[in-house]
Design a protein around this motif. Structure first.
Motif, PDB file in Angstrom:
ATOM      1  N   SER A 147      47.618  47.529  37.126  1.00 20.51           N
ATOM      2  CA  SER A 147      46.912  46.644  38.043  1.00 20.51           C
ATOM      3  C   SER A 147      45.406  46.648  37.840  1.00 20.51           C
ATOM      4  CB  SER A 147      47.229  47.043  39.487  1.00 20.51           C
ATOM      5  OG  SER A 147      46.877  48.403  39.709  1.00 20.51           O
ATOM      6  N   LYS A 148      44.913  47.629  37.092  1.00 23.95           N
ATOM      7  CA  LYS A 148      43.468  47.722  36.889  1.00 23.95           C
ATOM      8  C   LYS A 148      43.133  47.380  35.440  1.00 23.95           C
ATOM      9  CE  LYS A 148      43.315  51.561  40.193  1.00 23.95           C
ATOM     10  NZ  LYS A 148      43.013  53.002  40.355  1.00 23.95           N
ATOM     11  N   VAL A 149      42.120  46.576  35.271  1.00 21.40           N
ATOM     12  CA  VAL A 149      41.651  46.218  33.935  1.00 21.40           C
ATOM     13  C   VAL A 149      40.166  46.558  33.864  1.00 21.40           C
ATOM     14  CG1 VAL A 149      41.346  44.397  32.228  1.00 21.40           C
ATOM     15  CG2 VAL A 149      43.351  44.368  33.743  1.00 21.40           C
ATOM     16  N   TYR A 150      39.794  47.299  32.829  1.00 26.10           N
ATOM     17  CA  TYR A 150      38.396  47.654  32.627  1.00 26.10           C
ATOM     18  C   TYR A 150      37.912  47.065  31.309  1.00 26.10           C
ATOM     19  CZ  TYR A 150      39.131  50.957  36.432  1.00 26.10           C
ATOM     20  OH  TYR A 150      39.428  51.508  37.654  1.00 26.10           O
ATOM     21  N   ILE A 151      36.709  46.535  31.334  1.00 23.34           N
ATOM     22  CA  ILE A 151      36.110  45.937  30.143  1.00 23.34           C
ATOM     23  C   ILE A 151      34.844  46.720  29.801  1.00 23.34           C
ATOM     24  CG2 ILE A 151      34.977  43.867  29.236  1.00 23.34           C
ATOM     25  CD1 ILE A 151      36.959  42.208  30.839  1.00 23.34           C
ATOM     26  N   PHE A 152      34.707  47.078  28.515  1.00 24.18           N
ATOM     27  CA  PHE A 152      33.642  47.960  28.059  1.00 24.18           C
ATOM     28  C   PHE A 152      32.702  47.218  27.117  1.00 24.18           C
ATOM     29  CE2 PHE A 152      37.404  50.363  29.086  1.00 24.18           C
ATOM     30  CZ  PHE A 152      36.943  51.488  29.762  1.00 24.18           C
ATOM     31  N   SER A 153      31.406  47.479  27.296  1.00 22.04           N
ATOM     32  CA  SER A 153      30.407  46.875  26.414  1.00 22.04           C
ATOM     33  C   SER A 153      29.076  47.597  26.579  1.00 22.04           C
ATOM     34  CB  SER A 153      30.226  45.384  26.745  1.00 22.04           C
ATOM     35  OG  SER A 153      29.235  44.804  25.925  1.00 22.04           O
ATOM     36  N   GLY A 154      28.469  47.950  25.445  1.00 18.15           N
ATOM     37  CA  GLY A 154      27.112  48.492  25.456  1.00 18.15           C
ATOM     38  C   GLY A 154      26.930  49.746  26.268  1.00 18.15           C
ATOM     39  N   GLY A 155      27.913  50.649  26.274  1.00 16.18           N
ATOM     40  CA  GLY A 155      27.786  51.886  27.028  1.00 16.18           C
ATOM     41  C   GLY A 155      28.053  51.732  28.506  1.00 16.18           C
ATOM     42  N   ASN A 156      28.525  50.573  28.939  1.00 16.77           N
ATOM     43  CA  ASN A 156      28.857  50.313  30.342  1.00 16.77           C
ATOM     44  C   ASN A 156      30.281  49.787  30.451  1.00 16.77           C
ATOM     45  OD1 ASN A 156      26.163  50.862  31.409  1.00 16.77           O
ATOM     46  ND2 ASN A 156      25.561  48.942  30.420  1.00 16.77           N
ATOM     47  N   TYR A 157      30.763  49.692  31.702  1.00 17.16           N
ATOM     48  CA  TYR A 157      32.081  49.087  31.902  1.00 17.16           C
ATOM     49  C   TYR A 157      32.117  48.360  33.237  1.00 17.16           C
ATOM     50  CZ  TYR A 157      33.504  52.789  35.202  1.00 17.16           C
ATOM     51  OH  TYR A 157      33.607  53.619  36.288  1.00 17.16           O
ATOM     52  N   TRP A 158      33.032  47.385  33.303  1.00 14.82           N
ATOM     53  CA  TRP A 158      33.257  46.581  34.494  1.00 14.82           C
ATOM     54  C   TRP A 158      34.734  46.648  34.859  1.00 14.82           C
ATOM     55  CZ3 TRP A 158      30.074  45.510  30.580  1.00 14.82           C
ATOM     56  CH2 TRP A 158      28.782  45.025  30.843  1.00 14.82           C
ATOM     57  N   ARG A 159      35.027  46.643  36.151  1.00 14.42           N
ATOM     58  CA  ARG A 159      36.416  46.454  36.565  1.00 14.42           C
ATOM     59  C   ARG A 159      36.648  44.954  36.687  1.00 14.42           C
ATOM     60  NH1 ARG A 159      39.941  49.382  41.377  1.00 14.42           N
ATOM     61  NH2 ARG A 159      41.676  47.909  41.318  1.00 14.42           N
ATOM     62  N   PHE A 160      37.761  44.505  36.106  1.00 12.46           N
ATOM     63  CA  PHE A 160      38.030  43.075  35.974  1.00 12.46           C
ATOM     64  C   PHE A 160      39.299  42.714  36.723  1.00 12.46           C
ATOM     65  CE2 PHE A 160      40.074  39.614  33.442  1.00 12.46           C
ATOM     66  CZ  PHE A 160      39.151  38.607  33.727  1.00 12.46           C
ATOM     67  N   ASN A 161      39.269  41.582  37.437  1.00 12.51           N
ATOM     68  CA  ASN A 161      40.436  41.083  38.159  1.00 12.51           C
ATOM     69  C   ASN A 161      41.012  39.888  37.393  1.00 12.51           C
ATOM     70  OD1 ASN A 161      42.189  39.654  39.950  1.00 12.51           O
ATOM     71  ND2 ASN A 161      41.224  40.677  41.686  1.00 12.51           N
ATOM     72  N   PRO A 162      42.128  40.075  36.662  1.00 15.30           N
ATOM     73  CA  PRO A 162      42.667  38.961  35.853  1.00 15.30           C
ATOM     74  C   PRO A 162      43.235  37.827  36.695  1.00 15.30           C
ATOM     75  CG  PRO A 162      44.153  40.839  35.804  1.00 15.30           C
ATOM     76  CD  PRO A 162      42.919  41.299  36.520  1.00 15.30           C
ATOM     77  N   HIS A 163      43.596  38.086  37.950  1.00 16.13           N
ATOM     78  CA  HIS A 163      44.120  37.024  38.814  1.00 16.13           C
ATOM     79  C   HIS A 163      42.998  36.056  39.194  1.00 16.13           C
ATOM     80  CE1 HIS A 163      47.915  39.182  39.178  1.00 16.13           C
ATOM     81  NE2 HIS A 163      47.230  40.288  39.433  1.00 16.13           N
ATOM     82  N   ARG A 164      41.848  36.614  39.558  1.00 22.40           N
ATOM     83  CA  ARG A 164      40.702  35.775  39.902  1.00 22.40           C
ATOM     84  C   ARG A 164      39.876  35.404  38.674  1.00 22.40           C
ATOM     85  NH1 ARG A 164      36.737  37.601  42.406  1.00 22.40           N
ATOM     86  NH2 ARG A 164      37.079  39.836  42.231  1.00 22.40           N
ATOM     87  N   ARG A 165      40.147  36.116  37.563  1.00 20.84           N
ATOM     88  CA  ARG A 165      39.399  35.925  36.316  1.00 20.84           C
ATOM     89  C   ARG A 165      37.899  36.131  36.555  1.00 20.84           C
ATOM     90  NH1 ARG A 165      42.609  31.132  32.938  1.00 20.84           N
ATOM     91  NH2 ARG A 165      44.672  32.105  33.153  1.00 20.84           N
ATOM     92  N   GLN A 166      37.614  37.228  37.250  1.00 17.13           N
ATOM     93  CA  GLN A 166      36.236  37.598  37.545  1.00 17.13           C
ATOM     94  C   GLN A 166      36.124  39.118  37.589  1.00 17.13           C
ATOM     95  OE1 GLN A 166      33.137  35.879  38.424  1.00 17.13           O
ATOM     96  NE2 GLN A 166      34.221  34.329  37.227  1.00 17.13           N
ATOM     97  N   VAL A 167      34.966  39.623  37.166  1.00 17.19           N
ATOM     98  CA  VAL A 167      34.703  41.043  37.354  1.00 17.19           C
ATOM     99  C   VAL A 167      34.493  41.296  38.847  1.00 17.19           C
ATOM    100  CG1 VAL A 167      33.735  41.384  35.048  1.00 17.19           C
ATOM    101  CG2 VAL A 167      32.227  40.709  36.933  1.00 17.19           C
ATOM    102  N   ASP A 168      34.838  42.516  39.313  1.00 15.03           N
ATOM    103  CA  ASP A 168      34.691  42.821  40.730  1.00 15.03           C
ATOM    104  C   ASP A 168      33.229  42.879  41.156  1.00 15.03           C
ATOM    105  OD1 ASP A 168      37.388  42.908  40.975  1.00 15.03           O
ATOM    106  OD2 ASP A 168      37.562  45.091  41.041  1.00 15.03           O
ATOM    107  N   ASN A 169      32.368  43.283  40.214  1.00 17.11           N
ATOM    108  CA  ASN A 169      30.946  43.365  40.501  1.00 17.11           C
ATOM    109  C   ASN A 169      30.182  43.064  39.226  1.00 17.11           C
ATOM    110  OD1 ASN A 169      28.252  44.237  41.126  1.00 17.11           O
ATOM    111  ND2 ASN A 169      29.097  45.549  42.751  1.00 17.11           N
TER     112      ASN A 169
END
Length: 376
Positions: free
Chosen positions: A290-312
Protein backbone atom coordinates in the motif's frame (compact mmCIF):
# COMPACT_ATOMS: atom_id res chain seq x y z
CA UNK A 1 1.80 -41.11 -31.00
CA UNK A 2 -1.59 -39.36 -31.04
CA UNK A 3 -1.69 -35.55 -30.83
CA UNK A 4 -4.64 -33.26 -30.19
CA UNK A 5 -5.21 -29.51 -30.55
CA UNK A 6 -7.47 -28.03 -27.86
CA UNK A 7 -7.68 -24.38 -28.98
CA UNK A 8 -6.45 -22.53 -32.05
CA UNK A 9 -4.88 -19.10 -32.66
CA UNK A 10 -7.38 -16.54 -33.86
CA UNK A 11 -5.22 -15.30 -36.78
CA UNK A 12 -5.07 -18.62 -38.66
CA UNK A 13 -7.73 -20.95 -40.03
CA UNK A 14 -7.88 -24.33 -38.31
CA UNK A 15 -6.97 -26.32 -41.42
CA UNK A 16 -3.69 -24.39 -41.83
CA UNK A 17 -2.84 -24.83 -38.16
CA UNK A 18 -3.44 -28.58 -38.41
CA UNK A 19 -1.20 -28.85 -41.49
CA UNK A 20 1.52 -26.82 -39.78
CA UNK A 21 1.43 -28.94 -36.62
CA UNK A 22 1.62 -32.06 -38.78
CA UNK A 23 4.63 -30.63 -40.62
CA UNK A 24 6.34 -29.68 -37.35
CA UNK A 25 5.97 -33.23 -36.03
CA UNK A 26 7.19 -34.63 -39.35
CA UNK A 27 10.49 -32.81 -38.82
CA UNK A 28 11.18 -35.32 -36.03
CA UNK A 29 9.48 -38.40 -37.50
CA UNK A 30 11.61 -38.08 -40.66
CA UNK A 31 14.78 -38.83 -38.68
CA UNK A 32 13.42 -41.32 -36.09
CA UNK A 33 11.15 -44.39 -35.98
CA UNK A 34 8.42 -42.21 -34.43
CA UNK A 35 5.03 -41.72 -36.09
CA UNK A 36 2.38 -39.12 -35.18
CA UNK A 37 -1.37 -39.03 -35.77
CA UNK A 38 -3.83 -36.25 -34.97
CA UNK A 39 -6.95 -37.14 -32.99
CA UNK A 40 -9.82 -34.73 -32.33
CA UNK A 41 -11.15 -36.38 -29.19
CA UNK A 42 -10.08 -38.89 -26.59
CA UNK A 43 -6.63 -39.50 -25.16
CA UNK A 44 -3.53 -38.00 -26.77
CA UNK A 45 0.16 -38.21 -25.89
CA UNK A 46 0.77 -34.66 -27.16
CA UNK A 47 -1.80 -32.03 -26.18
CA UNK A 48 -1.51 -28.64 -27.88
CA UNK A 49 -3.20 -25.48 -26.64
CA UNK A 50 -3.13 -21.76 -27.44
CA UNK A 51 -3.73 -19.94 -24.17
CA UNK A 52 -3.10 -16.65 -22.35
CA UNK A 53 -1.39 -15.31 -19.21
CA UNK A 54 -2.09 -17.55 -16.16
CA UNK A 55 -3.40 -20.83 -17.51
CA UNK A 56 -3.03 -23.43 -14.78
CA UNK A 57 0.61 -24.54 -14.88
CA UNK A 58 2.31 -21.79 -12.81
CA UNK A 59 4.13 -20.62 -15.95
CA UNK A 60 2.08 -17.63 -17.11
CA UNK A 61 2.48 -16.11 -20.54
CA UNK A 62 3.28 -12.42 -20.86
CA UNK A 63 1.29 -11.09 -23.80
CA UNK A 64 2.80 -10.13 -27.18
CA UNK A 65 6.58 -10.66 -27.41
CA UNK A 66 8.71 -12.24 -24.71
CA UNK A 67 7.79 -15.87 -24.03
CA UNK A 68 6.28 -17.50 -27.13
CA UNK A 69 5.58 -21.05 -25.94
CA UNK A 70 6.62 -23.76 -23.52
CA UNK A 71 6.39 -27.53 -23.30
CA UNK A 72 6.84 -30.23 -20.67
CA UNK A 73 9.45 -32.97 -20.74
CA UNK A 74 8.69 -36.70 -20.66
CA UNK A 75 8.13 -38.22 -17.21
CA UNK A 76 6.97 -34.97 -15.63
CA UNK A 77 3.52 -34.30 -14.19
CA UNK A 78 2.34 -32.58 -17.40
CA UNK A 79 4.35 -34.54 -19.93
CA UNK A 80 3.18 -34.04 -23.49
CA UNK A 81 1.56 -30.64 -22.89
CA UNK A 82 2.56 -27.89 -25.33
CA UNK A 83 1.32 -24.34 -24.70
CA UNK A 84 1.52 -21.44 -27.15
CA UNK A 85 0.92 -17.81 -26.18
CA UNK A 86 -2.44 -16.93 -27.78
CA UNK A 87 -1.50 -13.23 -27.81
CA UNK A 88 1.41 -13.64 -30.23
CA UNK A 89 0.94 -12.70 -33.88
CA UNK A 90 1.16 -16.21 -35.31
CA UNK A 91 2.04 -16.58 -38.99
CA UNK A 92 3.11 -19.42 -41.26
CA UNK A 93 6.14 -19.26 -43.53
CA UNK A 94 6.97 -15.57 -43.14
CA UNK A 95 8.60 -13.11 -40.74
CA UNK A 96 5.60 -10.77 -40.43
CA UNK A 97 4.86 -12.28 -37.02
CA UNK A 98 5.99 -15.39 -35.14
CA UNK A 99 6.33 -18.44 -37.37
CA UNK A 100 4.18 -21.23 -35.95
CA UNK A 101 6.06 -23.99 -37.78
CA UNK A 102 9.42 -23.13 -36.25
CA UNK A 103 8.13 -22.62 -32.71
CA UNK A 104 5.99 -25.77 -32.82
CA UNK A 105 8.85 -27.92 -34.08
CA UNK A 106 11.06 -26.54 -31.30
CA UNK A 107 8.49 -27.28 -28.59
CA UNK A 108 7.87 -30.79 -29.93
CA UNK A 109 11.60 -31.37 -29.49
CA UNK A 110 11.13 -30.64 -25.77
CA UNK A 111 8.07 -32.91 -25.53
CA UNK A 112 10.20 -35.70 -26.97
CA UNK A 113 12.94 -35.09 -24.40
CA UNK A 114 15.39 -32.63 -25.96
CA UNK A 115 16.75 -29.73 -23.95
CA UNK A 116 18.08 -26.43 -25.28
CA UNK A 117 21.39 -26.41 -27.10
CA UNK A 118 24.12 -23.80 -27.30
CA UNK A 119 24.91 -24.80 -30.89
CA UNK A 120 24.10 -21.85 -33.14
CA UNK A 121 21.45 -22.16 -35.87
CA UNK A 122 19.96 -25.23 -34.21
CA UNK A 123 16.22 -25.69 -33.99
CA UNK A 124 16.64 -26.35 -30.25
CA UNK A 125 18.31 -23.01 -29.59
CA UNK A 126 16.44 -21.18 -26.78
CA UNK A 127 16.01 -18.10 -28.96
CA UNK A 128 13.58 -17.57 -31.80
CA UNK A 129 15.06 -16.19 -35.02
CA UNK A 130 13.02 -16.68 -38.20
CA UNK A 131 14.70 -19.03 -40.66
CA UNK A 132 13.24 -20.48 -43.83
CA UNK A 133 13.07 -23.26 -44.87
CA UNK A 134 12.95 -25.10 -41.55
CA UNK A 135 15.58 -27.80 -41.06
CA UNK A 136 17.35 -29.70 -38.30
CA UNK A 137 20.99 -29.04 -37.52
CA UNK A 138 23.32 -31.99 -37.08
CA UNK A 139 23.17 -31.35 -33.33
CA UNK A 140 19.35 -31.57 -33.36
CA UNK A 141 19.48 -34.77 -35.38
CA UNK A 142 22.09 -36.44 -33.18
CA UNK A 143 20.14 -35.51 -30.04
CA UNK A 144 16.82 -36.97 -31.13
CA UNK A 145 18.44 -40.10 -32.59
CA UNK A 146 20.29 -40.67 -29.33
CA UNK A 147 16.89 -40.84 -27.64
CA UNK A 148 14.91 -42.81 -30.26
CA UNK A 149 17.30 -44.19 -32.83
CA UNK A 150 17.37 -43.81 -36.59
CA UNK A 151 14.41 -44.45 -38.90
CA UNK A 152 13.61 -48.11 -39.38
CA UNK A 153 13.51 -49.52 -42.93
CA UNK A 154 9.96 -50.58 -42.06
CA UNK A 155 7.92 -48.48 -39.64
CA UNK A 156 7.73 -49.88 -36.13
CA UNK A 157 4.19 -49.43 -34.77
CA UNK A 158 5.58 -49.25 -31.22
CA UNK A 159 8.06 -46.37 -30.86
CA UNK A 160 11.08 -47.01 -28.72
CA UNK A 161 11.13 -45.50 -25.25
CA UNK A 162 13.42 -42.49 -24.96
CA UNK A 163 16.86 -43.02 -23.49
CA UNK A 164 17.33 -41.60 -20.00
CA UNK A 165 18.81 -38.11 -19.91
CA UNK A 166 19.16 -35.91 -16.82
CA UNK A 167 16.30 -33.44 -16.72
CA UNK A 168 16.74 -29.81 -15.68
CA UNK A 169 15.35 -28.38 -12.45
CA UNK A 170 12.46 -26.81 -14.37
CA UNK A 171 10.28 -29.30 -16.18
CA UNK A 172 9.45 -26.94 -19.00
CA UNK A 173 11.37 -24.99 -21.59
CA UNK A 174 10.36 -21.62 -22.94
CA UNK A 175 11.35 -20.08 -26.24
CA UNK A 176 11.68 -16.35 -26.70
CA UNK A 177 12.92 -13.79 -29.18
CA UNK A 178 16.50 -12.50 -29.25
CA UNK A 179 18.39 -9.76 -31.00
CA UNK A 180 21.55 -7.70 -30.62
CA UNK A 181 24.40 -8.19 -28.15
CA UNK A 182 23.14 -8.67 -24.64
CA UNK A 183 24.76 -7.32 -21.47
CA UNK A 184 26.22 -9.70 -18.90
CA UNK A 185 24.50 -9.71 -15.51
CA UNK A 186 27.78 -10.72 -13.87
CA UNK A 187 29.29 -7.35 -14.80
CA UNK A 188 26.25 -5.07 -14.93
CA UNK A 189 25.14 -2.23 -12.69
CA UNK A 190 21.37 -2.23 -13.03
CA UNK A 191 19.27 0.84 -13.78
CA UNK A 192 16.06 -0.38 -12.13
CA UNK A 193 14.48 -3.41 -10.46
CA UNK A 194 10.96 -4.35 -9.37
CA UNK A 195 8.74 -7.24 -8.35
CA UNK A 196 6.08 -7.52 -11.08
CA UNK A 197 3.34 -10.15 -11.00
CA UNK A 198 5.30 -11.99 -8.30
CA UNK A 199 8.48 -12.21 -10.40
CA UNK A 200 11.67 -10.18 -10.06
CA UNK A 201 12.77 -8.02 -12.99
CA UNK A 202 16.13 -6.27 -13.36
CA UNK A 203 16.59 -3.57 -16.00
CA UNK A 204 19.78 -2.41 -17.69
CA UNK A 205 19.79 -0.20 -20.79
CA UNK A 206 17.24 -1.74 -23.21
CA UNK A 207 17.29 -5.15 -21.54
CA UNK A 208 15.43 -6.94 -18.77
CA UNK A 209 16.28 -10.05 -16.71
CA UNK A 210 13.39 -12.11 -15.33
CA UNK A 211 13.73 -14.28 -12.21
CA UNK A 212 11.04 -16.71 -11.13
CA UNK A 213 11.43 -18.44 -7.75
CA UNK A 214 15.01 -17.17 -7.65
CA UNK A 215 15.97 -18.63 -11.03
CA UNK A 216 16.80 -16.69 -14.18
CA UNK A 217 14.35 -17.75 -16.87
CA UNK A 218 15.39 -19.07 -20.26
CA UNK A 219 15.64 -16.44 -22.97
CA UNK A 220 16.74 -13.64 -20.67
CA UNK A 221 18.07 -11.02 -20.81
CA UNK A 222 15.57 -9.91 -23.44
CA UNK A 223 14.62 -6.55 -24.84
CA UNK A 224 12.23 -4.85 -22.42
CA UNK A 225 10.26 -3.58 -25.41
CA UNK A 226 9.19 -7.15 -26.15
CA UNK A 227 7.11 -7.03 -22.97
CA UNK A 228 6.19 -3.35 -22.98
CA UNK A 229 5.95 -1.83 -26.45
CA UNK A 230 6.75 1.87 -26.41
CA UNK A 231 8.81 1.66 -23.23
CA UNK A 232 11.73 4.15 -23.18
CA UNK A 233 15.11 2.85 -24.34
CA UNK A 234 16.30 2.77 -20.73
CA UNK A 235 14.44 2.87 -17.43
CA UNK A 236 15.44 4.88 -14.35
CA UNK A 237 12.86 3.33 -12.01
CA UNK A 238 9.82 1.07 -12.08
CA UNK A 239 7.19 -0.41 -9.76
CA UNK A 240 3.87 -2.27 -9.82
CA UNK A 241 1.17 -0.42 -7.89
CA UNK A 242 -1.55 -2.07 -5.73
CA UNK A 243 -3.96 -2.03 -8.70
CA UNK A 244 -1.52 -3.99 -10.87
CA UNK A 245 -0.45 -1.06 -13.04
CA UNK A 246 3.24 -0.96 -13.94
CA UNK A 247 4.97 2.44 -13.80
CA UNK A 248 8.19 3.30 -15.63
CA UNK A 249 10.26 6.45 -15.16
CA UNK A 250 12.91 7.96 -17.40
CA UNK A 251 14.41 11.41 -16.93
CA UNK A 252 11.50 13.73 -16.07
CA UNK A 253 8.72 11.58 -17.55
CA UNK A 254 6.70 8.49 -16.63
CA UNK A 255 4.65 5.81 -18.40
CA UNK A 256 1.87 3.53 -17.06
CA UNK A 257 1.11 0.04 -18.41
CA UNK A 258 -1.74 -2.34 -17.68
CA UNK A 259 0.12 -5.61 -18.13
CA UNK A 260 1.77 -5.08 -21.50
CA UNK A 261 -0.70 -2.46 -22.74
CA UNK A 262 0.35 1.15 -22.44
CA UNK A 263 -2.31 3.17 -20.64
CA UNK A 264 -0.61 6.56 -20.58
CA UNK A 265 2.68 8.32 -21.14
CA UNK A 266 5.02 9.85 -21.57
CA UNK A 267 3.75 12.31 -18.95
CA UNK A 268 5.82 14.91 -17.04
CA UNK A 269 6.56 13.78 -13.49
CA UNK A 270 5.88 17.28 -12.20
CA UNK A 271 2.19 16.35 -12.53
CA UNK A 272 2.80 13.88 -9.68
CA UNK A 273 4.12 16.65 -7.44
CA UNK A 274 7.74 15.62 -7.99
CA UNK A 275 10.53 17.96 -9.07
CA UNK A 276 11.52 17.88 -12.73
CA UNK A 277 14.62 15.77 -12.09
CA UNK A 278 15.21 12.07 -12.80
CA UNK A 279 13.72 9.51 -10.41
CA UNK A 280 16.46 7.15 -9.20
CA UNK A 281 14.34 4.37 -7.67
CA UNK A 282 10.83 3.43 -6.56
CA UNK A 283 9.85 1.02 -3.79
CA UNK A 284 6.50 -0.64 -3.09
CA UNK A 285 6.49 -1.22 0.66
CA UNK A 286 4.32 -3.00 3.21
CA UNK A 287 2.37 -6.23 3.52
CA UNK A 288 -0.48 -4.92 1.39
CA UNK A 289 1.86 -3.13 -1.01
CA UNK A 290 0.00 0.00 0.00
CA UNK A 291 2.98 2.31 0.35
CA UNK A 292 5.03 3.58 -2.56
CA UNK A 293 8.23 5.55 -2.06
CA UNK A 294 10.06 7.45 -4.78
CA UNK A 295 13.76 8.29 -4.42
CA UNK A 296 15.79 11.05 -6.04
CA UNK A 297 18.86 13.09 -5.17
CA UNK A 298 19.34 11.73 -1.65
CA UNK A 299 15.68 12.34 -0.75
CA UNK A 300 12.44 10.40 -0.92
CA UNK A 301 8.71 11.04 -1.20
CA UNK A 302 5.75 8.90 -0.21
CA UNK A 303 3.54 8.53 -3.27
CA UNK A 304 -0.18 7.77 -3.53
CA UNK A 305 -0.79 5.88 -6.83
CA UNK A 306 -4.58 6.18 -6.46
CA UNK A 307 -4.46 9.97 -6.39
CA UNK A 308 -1.29 10.00 -8.52
CA UNK A 309 0.24 12.56 -6.18
CA UNK A 310 2.99 12.61 -3.60
CA UNK A 311 1.64 12.98 -0.05
CA UNK A 312 3.82 16.02 0.53
CA UNK A 313 5.80 18.04 -1.99
CA UNK A 314 8.57 18.38 0.58
CA UNK A 315 10.81 15.30 0.63
CA UNK A 316 12.34 13.49 3.57
CA UNK A 317 16.02 12.59 3.90
CA UNK A 318 17.44 9.16 3.09
CA UNK A 319 18.82 9.02 6.63
CA UNK A 320 15.40 7.60 7.65
CA UNK A 321 16.45 4.37 5.95
CA UNK A 322 19.23 3.47 8.37
CA UNK A 323 22.24 1.95 6.69
CA UNK A 324 21.07 2.61 3.11
CA UNK A 325 23.42 4.78 1.03
CA UNK A 326 22.06 8.25 0.21
CA UNK A 327 22.20 7.70 -3.56
CA UNK A 328 20.62 4.50 -4.92
CA UNK A 329 19.94 3.06 -8.38
CA UNK A 330 16.99 0.74 -7.68
CA UNK A 331 14.83 -0.78 -4.95
CA UNK A 332 12.30 -3.59 -4.52
CA UNK A 333 10.60 -5.66 -1.82
CA UNK A 334 10.63 -9.46 -1.62
CA UNK A 335 7.75 -11.75 -0.64
CA UNK A 336 8.90 -11.80 3.01
CA UNK A 337 8.77 -8.03 3.31
CA UNK A 338 12.49 -7.26 3.17
CA UNK A 339 13.51 -4.29 1.03
CA UNK A 340 16.54 -4.31 -1.24
CA UNK A 341 18.42 -1.18 -2.25
CA UNK A 342 20.84 -1.32 -5.19
CA UNK A 343 23.76 0.94 -5.99
CA UNK A 344 26.31 0.06 -8.64
CA UNK A 345 26.92 -3.69 -8.42
CA UNK A 346 26.07 -3.95 -4.70
CA UNK A 347 22.86 -4.21 -2.71
CA UNK A 348 21.71 -3.63 0.86
CA UNK A 349 18.98 -5.75 2.54
CA UNK A 350 16.67 -3.75 4.81
CA UNK A 351 14.81 -5.29 7.77
CA UNK A 352 11.22 -3.94 8.06
CA UNK A 353 11.02 -4.87 11.76
CA UNK A 354 14.30 -3.39 12.97
CA UNK A 355 13.99 -0.64 10.34
CA UNK A 356 17.64 -0.82 9.36
CA UNK A 357 20.03 -2.63 7.03
CA UNK A 358 20.96 -6.15 8.13
CA UNK A 359 24.48 -7.01 9.22
CA UNK A 360 26.84 -8.25 6.50
CA UNK A 361 25.76 -5.84 3.78
CA UNK A 362 26.40 -4.65 1.12
CA UNK A 363 26.73 -7.81 -0.95
CA UNK A 364 27.18 -8.34 -4.69
CA UNK A 365 24.05 -8.48 -6.85
CA UNK A 366 25.71 -10.72 -9.43
CA UNK A 367 26.72 -13.32 -6.87
CA UNK A 368 23.45 -13.60 -4.95
CA UNK A 369 20.91 -13.18 -7.74
CA UNK A 370 22.73 -14.53 -10.80
CA UNK A 371 25.12 -17.10 -9.25
CA UNK A 372 28.18 -15.35 -10.68
CA UNK A 373 31.69 -15.83 -9.36
CA UNK A 374 32.42 -13.20 -6.69
CA UNK A 375 34.51 -10.30 -7.97
CA UNK A 376 37.12 -8.55 -5.92
Amino acid sequence: LPSRIIRFPWQLVKAKVRRTIEEALKVWSDVTPLTFTEVQEGRADIVIDFTRYWHGDNLPFDGPGGILAHAFFPKTHREGDVHFDYDETWTIGNSLGTDLLQVAAHEFGHVLGLQHTAVSKSLMSPFYIFRYPLSLSEDDKQGIQYLYGKPSPEPDPTPTQPAELPQPDLETNEITNVEAVQPDACHAAFDAAATIRGELFFFRSRYVWRLRAGKLQDGYPALASRHWQGIPSSVDATFEDPLGNIWFFQDSQYWIYDGERRVSGPTPIVELGLPASPVQAALVWGAEKSKVYIFSGGNYWRFNPHRRQVDNIYPRAMADWRGVPPEIDAAFQDELGFAYFLRGRDYWKFDPVQVKVLEGYPRQISQDFFSCTPSS
